[in-house]
Design a protein around this motif. Structure first.
Motif, PDB file in Angstrom:
ATOM      1  N   ARG A   1      35.121  14.262  36.446  1.00 32.09           N
ATOM      2  CA  ARG A   1      35.121  14.003  35.186  1.00 32.09           C
ATOM      3  C   ARG A   1      33.739  13.506  34.183  1.00 32.09           C
ATOM      4  O   ARG A   1      33.222  13.056  32.913  1.00 32.09           O
ATOM      5  CB  ARG A   1      36.455  12.568  34.614  1.00 32.09           C
TER       6      ARG A   1
ATOM      7  N   LEU B   1      31.060  16.024  33.575  1.00 33.08           N
ATOM      8  CA  LEU B   1      30.968  16.618  32.562  1.00 33.08           C
ATOM      9  C   LEU B   1      30.988  16.122  31.247  1.00 33.08           C
ATOM     10  O   LEU B   1      31.277  14.845  30.844  1.00 33.08           O
ATOM     11  CB  LEU B   1      32.820  16.910  32.572  1.00 33.08           C
TER      12      LEU B   1
ATOM     13  N   GLN C   1      37.066  14.080  27.414  1.00 30.84           N
ATOM     14  CA  GLN C   1      37.949  14.229  28.012  1.00 30.84           C
ATOM     15  C   GLN C   1      38.887  14.092  26.767  1.00 30.84           C
ATOM     16  O   GLN C   1      39.412  12.582  27.575  1.00 30.84           O
ATOM     17  CB  GLN C   1      37.713  14.878  28.910  1.00 30.84           C
TER      18      GLN C   1
ATOM     19  N   THR D   1      43.875  13.064  35.334  1.00 36.43           N
ATOM     20  CA  THR D   1      42.709  13.369  35.565  1.00 36.43           C
ATOM     21  C   THR D   1      42.925  13.157  37.525  1.00 36.43           C
ATOM     22  O   THR D   1      42.133  13.825  38.160  1.00 36.43           O
ATOM     23  CB  THR D   1      41.913  12.649  35.570  1.00 36.43           C
TER      24      THR D   1
ATOM     25  N   VAL E   1      34.893  19.028  38.293  1.00 35.05           N
ATOM     26  CA  VAL E   1      34.643  19.417  36.948  1.00 35.05           C
ATOM     27  C   VAL E   1      34.965  20.680  36.277  1.00 35.05           C
ATOM     28  O   VAL E   1      36.074  20.856  35.143  1.00 35.05           O
ATOM     29  CB  VAL E   1      32.712  19.651  37.138  1.00 35.05           C
ATOM     30  N   VAL E   2      35.654  21.634  37.323  1.00 34.97           N
ATOM     31  CA  VAL E   2      36.069  23.125  36.306  1.00 34.97           C
ATOM     32  C   VAL E   2      37.440  22.205  36.610  1.00 34.97           C
ATOM     33  O   VAL E   2      38.430  23.293  35.124  1.00 34.97           O
ATOM     34  CB  VAL E   2      36.362  23.957  37.287  1.00 34.97           C
TER      35      VAL E   2
ATOM     36  N   ALA F   1      37.766  20.442  33.455  1.00 36.66           N
ATOM     37  CA  ALA F   1      37.015  21.165  32.655  1.00 36.66           C
ATOM     38  C   ALA F   1      38.242  22.016  31.355  1.00 36.66           C
ATOM     39  O   ALA F   1      38.643  22.031  30.499  1.00 36.66           O
ATOM     40  CB  ALA F   1      35.713  22.007  31.914  1.00 36.66           C
ATOM     41  N   LEU F   2      39.089  23.360  32.584  1.00 38.42           N
ATOM     42  CA  LEU F   2      40.000  23.356  32.318  1.00 38.42           C
ATOM     43  C   LEU F   2      41.041  22.812  31.410  1.00 38.42           C
ATOM     44  O   LEU F   2      41.310  23.548  30.685  1.00 38.42           O
ATOM     45  CB  LEU F   2      40.393  24.668  33.183  1.00 38.42           C
TER      46      LEU F   2
ATOM     47  N   ALA G   1      41.247  19.783  29.806  1.00 42.38           N
ATOM     48  CA  ALA G   1      40.862  19.466  28.411  1.00 42.38           C
ATOM     49  C   ALA G   1      41.198  20.404  27.781  1.00 42.38           C
ATOM     50  O   ALA G   1      41.390  20.295  26.633  1.00 42.38           O
ATOM     51  CB  ALA G   1      39.255  18.433  28.528  1.00 42.38           C
ATOM     52  N   GLY G   2      39.642  21.506  27.919  1.00 41.16           N
ATOM     53  CA  GLY G   2      40.503  22.695  26.908  1.00 41.16           C
ATOM     54  C   GLY G   2      41.660  22.930  27.088  1.00 41.16           C
ATOM     55  O   GLY G   2      41.879  23.732  25.711  1.00 41.16           O
TER      56      GLY G   2
END
Length: 88
Positions: free
Chosen positions: A21, A24, A28, A35, A74-75, A78-79, A81-82
């Protein structure tokens, strides 16, 4: 699984998730529990990938495995959070 291994997975997952986190950029919109969950999953998958690739266990910290775990975190962050942003 023993209590110690479960607690160890939670601690390692929290560290890996927090590092993912932090690396990134941006903010987020996920909580600390999510997390940690992402970190635990990233740590497990990263360890499995490291074993498949033949990364040998060394005394101390396995840096290659840790980099894999943090990159997956990280990936994952990001996924997640998106996905959470698109639902709101």
């Amino acid at each position: 699984m023993t209590i110690a291994s479960i607690l160890g997975a939670i601690v390692i997952g929290a560290v890996v998730g927090a590092l993912g986190r932090l690396l990134l950029p941006g903010r987020q919109a996920i909580g600390w529990i999510l997390t940690v969950v992402v970190g635990i999953v990233a740590a497990l998958i990263g360890t499995a990938i490291a074993q498949v690739l033949g990364v040998t266990t060394t005394p101390g910290i396995d840096w290659i495995e840790l980099v894999m775990q943090v990159a997956l975190a990280v990936v994952g962050v990001a996924l997640v959070a998106g996905l959470r942003r698109s639902r709101v």
